[in-house]
Design a protein around this motif. Structure first.
Motif, PDB file in Angstrom:
ATOM      1  N   VAL A 158       0.865  -1.182   0.000  1.00  0.00           N
ATOM      2  CA  VAL A 158       0.000   0.000   0.000  1.00  0.00           C
ATOM      3  C   VAL A 158       0.902   1.233   0.000  1.00  0.00           C
ATOM      4  O   VAL A 158       1.665   1.439   0.940  1.00  0.00           O
ATOM      5  N   GLU A 159       0.823   2.032  -1.055  1.00  0.00           N
ATOM      6  CA  GLU A 159       1.668   3.220  -1.184  1.00  0.00           C
ATOM      7  C   GLU A 159       0.803   4.475  -1.165  1.00  0.00           C
ATOM      8  O   GLU A 159      -0.169   4.585  -1.920  1.00  0.00           O
ATOM      9  N   LEU A 160       1.173   5.406  -0.312  1.00  0.00           N
ATOM     10  CA  LEU A 160       0.445   6.667  -0.177  1.00  0.00           C
ATOM     11  C   LEU A 160       0.569   7.489  -1.452  1.00  0.00           C
ATOM     12  O   LEU A 160       1.637   7.550  -2.075  1.00  0.00           O
ATOM     13  N   ALA A 161      -0.521   8.145  -1.843  1.00  0.00           N
ATOM     14  CA  ALA A 161      -0.477   9.032  -3.000  1.00  0.00           C
ATOM     15  C   ALA A 161       0.425  10.224  -2.716  1.00  0.00           C
ATOM     16  O   ALA A 161       0.617  10.622  -1.559  1.00  0.00           O
ATOM     17  N   ASP A 162       0.991  10.819  -3.758  1.00  0.00           N
ATOM     18  CA  ASP A 162       1.865  11.978  -3.598  1.00  0.00           C
ATOM     19  C   ASP A 162       1.139  13.078  -2.826  1.00  0.00           C
ATOM     20  O   ASP A 162       0.012  13.458  -3.168  1.00  0.00           O
ATOM     21  N   GLY A 163       1.795  13.581  -1.783  1.00  0.00           N
ATOM     22  CA  GLY A 163       1.215  14.663  -0.996  1.00  0.00           C
ATOM     23  C   GLY A 163       0.157  14.215  -0.017  1.00  0.00           C
ATOM     24  O   GLY A 163      -0.466  15.048   0.653  1.00  0.00           O
ATOM     25  N   GLY A 164      -0.063  12.910   0.108  1.00  0.00           N
ATOM     26  CA  GLY A 164      -1.099  12.409   1.011  1.00  0.00           C
ATOM     27  C   GLY A 164      -0.686  12.465   2.469  1.00  0.00           C
ATOM     28  O   GLY A 164       0.489  12.621   2.813  1.00  0.00           O
ATOM     29  N   ASP A 165      -1.677  12.301   3.346  1.00  0.00           N
ATOM     30  CA  ASP A 165      -1.439  12.318   4.780  1.00  0.00           C
ATOM     31  C   ASP A 165      -1.015  10.919   5.226  1.00  0.00           C
ATOM     32  O   ASP A 165      -1.774   9.950   5.067  1.00  0.00           O
ATOM     33  N   PRO A 166       0.190  10.771   5.807  1.00  0.00           N
ATOM     34  CA  PRO A 166       0.643   9.450   6.248  1.00  0.00           C
ATOM     35  C   PRO A 166      -0.318   8.774   7.227  1.00  0.00           C
ATOM     36  O   PRO A 166      -0.324   7.544   7.347  1.00  0.00           O
ATOM     37  N   ALA A 167      -1.122   9.573   7.925  1.00  0.00           N
ATOM     38  CA  ALA A 167      -2.083   8.988   8.863  1.00  0.00           C
ATOM     39  C   ALA A 167      -3.090   8.090   8.148  1.00  0.00           C
ATOM     40  O   ALA A 167      -3.674   7.187   8.766  1.00  0.00           O
ATOM     41  N   PHE A 168      -3.286   8.329   6.848  1.00  0.00           N
ATOM     42  CA  PHE A 168      -4.238   7.496   6.102  1.00  0.00           C
ATOM     43  C   PHE A 168      -3.759   6.045   6.059  1.00  0.00           C
ATOM     44  O   PHE A 168      -4.574   5.115   6.128  1.00  0.00           O
ATOM     45  N   LEU A 169      -2.445   5.842   5.950  1.00  0.00           N
ATOM     46  CA  LEU A 169      -1.928   4.477   5.907  1.00  0.00           C
ATOM     47  C   LEU A 169      -2.205   3.738   7.211  1.00  0.00           C
ATOM     48  O   LEU A 169      -2.367   2.516   7.215  1.00  0.00           O
ATOM     49  N   ALA A 170      -2.260   4.466   8.323  1.00  0.00           N
ATOM     50  CA  ALA A 170      -2.588   3.829   9.607  1.00  0.00           C
ATOM     51  C   ALA A 170      -4.025   3.304   9.590  1.00  0.00           C
ATOM     52  O   ALA A 170      -4.328   2.253  10.169  1.00  0.00           O
ATOM     53  N   LYS A 171      -4.912   4.024   8.914  1.00  0.00           N
ATOM     54  CA  LYS A 171      -6.303   3.583   8.810  1.00  0.00           C
ATOM     55  C   LYS A 171      -6.401   2.319   7.949  1.00  0.00           C
ATOM     56  O   LYS A 171      -7.135   1.379   8.279  1.00  0.00           O
ATOM     57  N   VAL A 172      -5.655   2.298   6.847  1.00  0.00           N
ATOM     58  CA  VAL A 172      -5.633   1.114   5.992  1.00  0.00           C
ATOM     59  C   VAL A 172      -5.026  -0.059   6.761  1.00  0.00           C
ATOM     60  O   VAL A 172      -5.529  -1.203   6.685  1.00  0.00           O
ATOM     61  N   ASP A 173      -3.959   0.223   7.494  1.00  0.00           N
ATOM     62  CA  ASP A 173      -3.295  -0.815   8.285  1.00  0.00           C
ATOM     63  C   ASP A 173      -4.279  -1.460   9.267  1.00  0.00           C
ATOM     64  O   ASP A 173      -4.327  -2.689   9.414  1.00  0.00           O
ATOM     65  N   LYS A 174      -5.075  -0.647   9.917  1.00  0.00           N
ATOM     66  CA  LYS A 174      -6.053  -1.163  10.884  1.00  0.00           C
ATOM     67  C   LYS A 174      -7.057  -2.090  10.202  1.00  0.00           C
ATOM     68  O   LYS A 174      -7.390  -3.162  10.723  1.00  0.00           O
ATOM     69  N   GLN A 175      -7.529  -1.695   9.024  1.00  0.00           N
ATOM     70  CA  GLN A 175      -8.496  -2.505   8.289  1.00  0.00           C
ATOM     71  C   GLN A 175      -7.871  -3.835   7.845  1.00  0.00           C
ATOM     72  O   GLN A 175      -8.512  -4.895   7.926  1.00  0.00           O
ATOM     73  N   LEU A 176      -6.639  -3.779   7.364  1.00  0.00           N
ATOM     74  CA  LEU A 176      -5.969  -4.999   6.922  1.00  0.00           C
ATOM     75  C   LEU A 176      -5.732  -5.958   8.081  1.00  0.00           C
ATOM     76  O   LEU A 176      -5.917  -7.183   7.948  1.00  0.00           O
ATOM     77  N   ARG A 177      -5.342  -5.433   9.219  1.00  0.00           N
ATOM     78  CA  ARG A 177      -5.105  -6.290  10.385  1.00  0.00           C
ATOM     79  C   ARG A 177      -6.404  -6.942  10.851  1.00  0.00           C
ATOM     80  O   ARG A 177      -6.416  -8.103  11.279  1.00  0.00           O
ATOM     81  N   LYS A 178      -7.489  -6.183  10.778  1.00  0.00           N
ATOM     82  CA  LYS A 178      -8.794  -6.752  11.143  1.00  0.00           C
ATOM     83  C   LYS A 178      -9.152  -7.913  10.225  1.00  0.00           C
ATOM     84  O   LYS A 178      -9.837  -8.860  10.637  1.00  0.00           O
ATOM     85  N   ALA A 179      -8.678  -7.836   8.973  1.00  0.00           N
ATOM     86  CA  ALA A 179      -8.952  -8.899   8.010  1.00  0.00           C
ATOM     87  C   ALA A 179      -7.956 -10.057   8.127  1.00  0.00           C
ATOM     88  O   ALA A 179      -8.003 -10.996   7.329  1.00  0.00           O
ATOM     89  N   GLY A 180      -7.056  -9.956   9.113  1.00  0.00           N
ATOM     90  CA  GLY A 180      -6.104 -11.039   9.340  1.00  0.00           C
ATOM     91  C   GLY A 180      -4.799 -10.920   8.581  1.00  0.00           C
ATOM     92  O   GLY A 180      -3.990 -11.852   8.577  1.00  0.00           O
ATOM     93  N   VAL A 181      -4.584  -9.777   7.929  1.00  0.00           N
ATOM     94  CA  VAL A 181      -3.346  -9.576   7.178  1.00  0.00           C
ATOM     95  C   VAL A 181      -2.261  -9.046   8.119  1.00  0.00           C
ATOM     96  O   VAL A 181      -2.490  -8.107   8.879  1.00  0.00           O
ATOM     97  N   LYS A 182      -1.062  -9.637   8.038  1.00  0.00           N
ATOM     98  CA  LYS A 182       0.028  -9.249   8.923  1.00  0.00           C
ATOM     99  C   LYS A 182       1.105  -8.474   8.165  1.00  0.00           C
ATOM    100  O   LYS A 182       1.332  -8.734   6.974  1.00  0.00           O
ATOM    101  N   PRO A 183       1.768  -7.540   8.842  1.00  0.00           N
ATOM    102  CA  PRO A 183       2.868  -6.811   8.185  1.00  0.00           C
ATOM    103  C   PRO A 183       3.949  -7.771   7.715  1.00  0.00           C
ATOM    104  O   PRO A 183       4.195  -8.818   8.336  1.00  0.00           O
ATOM    105  N   SER A 184       4.616  -7.417   6.639  1.00  0.00           N
ATOM    106  CA  SER A 184       5.704  -8.235   6.123  1.00  0.00           C
ATOM    107  C   SER A 184       6.875  -8.242   7.097  1.00  0.00           C
ATOM    108  O   SER A 184       7.163  -7.244   7.758  1.00  0.00           O
ATOM    109  N   ALA A 185       7.552  -9.358   7.160  1.00  0.00           N
ATOM    110  CA  ALA A 185       8.741  -9.451   8.009  1.00  0.00           C
ATOM    111  C   ALA A 185       9.949  -8.776   7.376  1.00  0.00           C
ATOM    112  O   ALA A 185      10.970  -8.575   8.040  1.00  0.00           O
TER     113      ALA A 185
END
Length: 499
Positions: A158-185
């Motif tokens: 998941v790559e943030l759009a140019d000029g985007g707010d990095p906080a948005f990636l935290a929201k995506v991260d939360k949704q992915l974790r809820k779906a059982g997806v884990k960060p890459s090692a």
């Protein structure tokens, strides 16, 4: 011509279940299918993989909308600067230069090939504005430089759009974790490819937690060595404050060698310190110019328009630009020189086999504390001697010497702080305040010299020199104010010193 893009992204492991539904992420109005893209990237490194050990990647990639050469430099966790150059058969010179502090002239050769089938989705808001790009990548890795082998895996990026707010990636991260997806090692595809196809060659051992006086100094010196090497590409790119940060790191190393001669043999470190002084001097030509230009431009901007007579701003801009252009070209040549690259190798060798003396094995409290106290005593004598002189050139010079010793004491206290704790950190803060005051005084001295030179040139050209005199007088007043403040500041510092 290379272009730079700030890349902010997160990577996740995938069990080939595809991308979870992200329409529930706050701000996402739709997830648009952008189709499948085939990417083919060859990564370059030295034979002993120095770039990989520094988390730097250099690749030639075809496919997708950004085919070409990509150099990625780490900035912070999940953040890298991607510097792009047009597609060509060989590594572009401008990208090779940006990794020279790490490669030291060693050839860049293909080490890994990654072929990815990328299933792309765009996360957009209600207005159709791109928030982030999410993709599922089927990756095939092939080792090219060693008898490693191949590997396959699937990951979500998941790559943030140019000029985007990095906080948005935290929201995506939360949704992915809820779906059982884990960060890459692994922080990157290349890092995983190395790990799964034979590892990275000859890593530098991770030092143990500092215990002795020598341990603490070597940890500090390693940090400064790394800062010097990492600042090199930033200096070449003319990034803000890069020259200053690199110069400060050289000063910190030199100060550590001089202050802690009881721990590190100066017969070995003095020649290295001399080379660091040379590099700092070369860096200083550009940095001092920046400081003066910023100071004089700001002072001119503070004047009411009616007090600006003649083309002062234009002359100042021309002076600053011409000098910066000259010193910058020279500085890049210095960074490319065999002398600088040899210095970098020398620093590596010194830290790999440090010239430790007997006191290096002792507990740090007594050894480091004694050295810092000795430096502080020198500063005390220099400040007292300067204040005994009448205002003028002699006092200016004495205050400049006191400032240099105060910097050395600050760096010594910083190096000792992990071992000595609060008192050392307090002394470092006090020395920072002192060098700030004395630095403003010295900048005023330099500014007045420059204004005098500019006024002579302006007068010879038939221009009104009134504004130069006015700025000179204001700088003189700033210096006098610093000299009045110094006794009060020093009294507080001296009373609070408890090391």
């Amino acid at each position: 011509m290379a272009e730079t893009k700030r890349e902010i992204e997160r990577k996740y492991a995938s069990d080939k279940g595809g991308l979870p539904d992200l329409t529930g992420v706050a701000g996402v109005a739709a997830v648009l299918d952008k189709g499948l893209v085939e990417l083919d990237a060859t990564y370059y490194d030295t034979a002993d993989e120095r770039l990989a050990r520094s988390s730097v990647t250099l690749r030639r990639r075809t496919g997708g909308s950004d085919a070409g050469w990509h150099l990625k430099l780490p900035i912070a966790p999940h953040v890298r600067d991607e510097i792009r150059a047009p597609l060509s058969d060989t590594v572009p010179d401008e990208l090779a230069a940006l990794v020279r502090s790490r490669t030291r002239g060693a050839p860049l050769v293909p080490v890994v090939r990654l072929r990815s089938s990328r299933d792309v989705r765009h996360l957009v808001d209600a207005a159709g504005t791109l928030l982030a790009e999410a993709s599922v990548d089927e990756v095939h890795a092939e080792r090219l430089n060693r008898a490693g082998g191949t590997a396959r895996w699937t990951e979500i990026e998941v790559e943030l759009a140019d000029g985007g707010d990095p906080a948005f990636l935290a929201k995506v991260d939360k949704q992915l974790r809820k779906a059982g997806v884990k960060p890459s090692a692994s922080p990157s595809k290349l890092a995983r490819a190395f790990r799964e196809t034979g590892g990275v060659g000859a890593r530098t051992p991770v030092p143990a937690k500092p215990v002795t006086a020598g341990d603490h100094l070597l940890a500090y010196l390693r940090t400064q060595r790394d800062a010097i090497v990492e600042c090199d590409p930033a200096v070449r790119r003319d990034l803000p404050d890069a020259v200053h940060r690199m110069r400060v790191a050289t000063r910190r190393m030199r100060s550590t060698f001089r202050t802690f001669g009881a721990v590190l043999d100066r017969a070995v470190t003095d020649p290295v310190a001399a080379e660091l002084k040379w590099l700092a001097g070369e860096l200083g030509a550009d940095r001092d110019q920046e400081v003066l230009a910023e100071r004089l431009t700001a002072a001119l901007g503070d004047l009411p328009p009616g007090l600006v007579h003649g083309p002062v701003r234009e002359r100042l801009t021309t002076w600053a630009g011409a000098r910066h252009s000259h010193t910058r070209g020279h500085l890049v040549a210095v960074l490319d020189s065999t002398r600088t690259l040899a210095l970098f190798d020398t620093l590596d060798a010194l830290l790999a086999d440090p010239p430790l003396r007997k006191k290096a094995a002792k507990k740090p409290e007594a050894v480091l504390g004694a050295a810092v106290r000795k430096d502080f005593a020198r500063v005390s004598r220099l400040v007292a001697a300067a204040l005994d002189l009448p205002p003028g050139r002699d006092r200016d010079g004495a205050l400049h010497e006191a400032r240099k010793k105060a910097k050395r004491t600050r760096y010594a206290a910083e190096a000792a702080a992990p071992a000595l704790g609060g008192p050392a950190r307090s002394l470092a803060a006090s020395m920072k305040s002192l060098t700030g005051l004395l630095g403003d005084h010295q900048d005023s001295v330099m500014a007045r010299d420059t204004l005098r030179e500019l006024s002579v040139v302006a007068h010879a050209a038939g221009e009104d020199a009134f504004t130069y005199g006015l700025l000179y007088g204001r700088e003189e007043a700033r210096a006098a104010a610093a000299e009045r403040e110094l006794p009060r500041l020093w009294k507080r510092i001296d009373a609070g010193a408890d090391l």
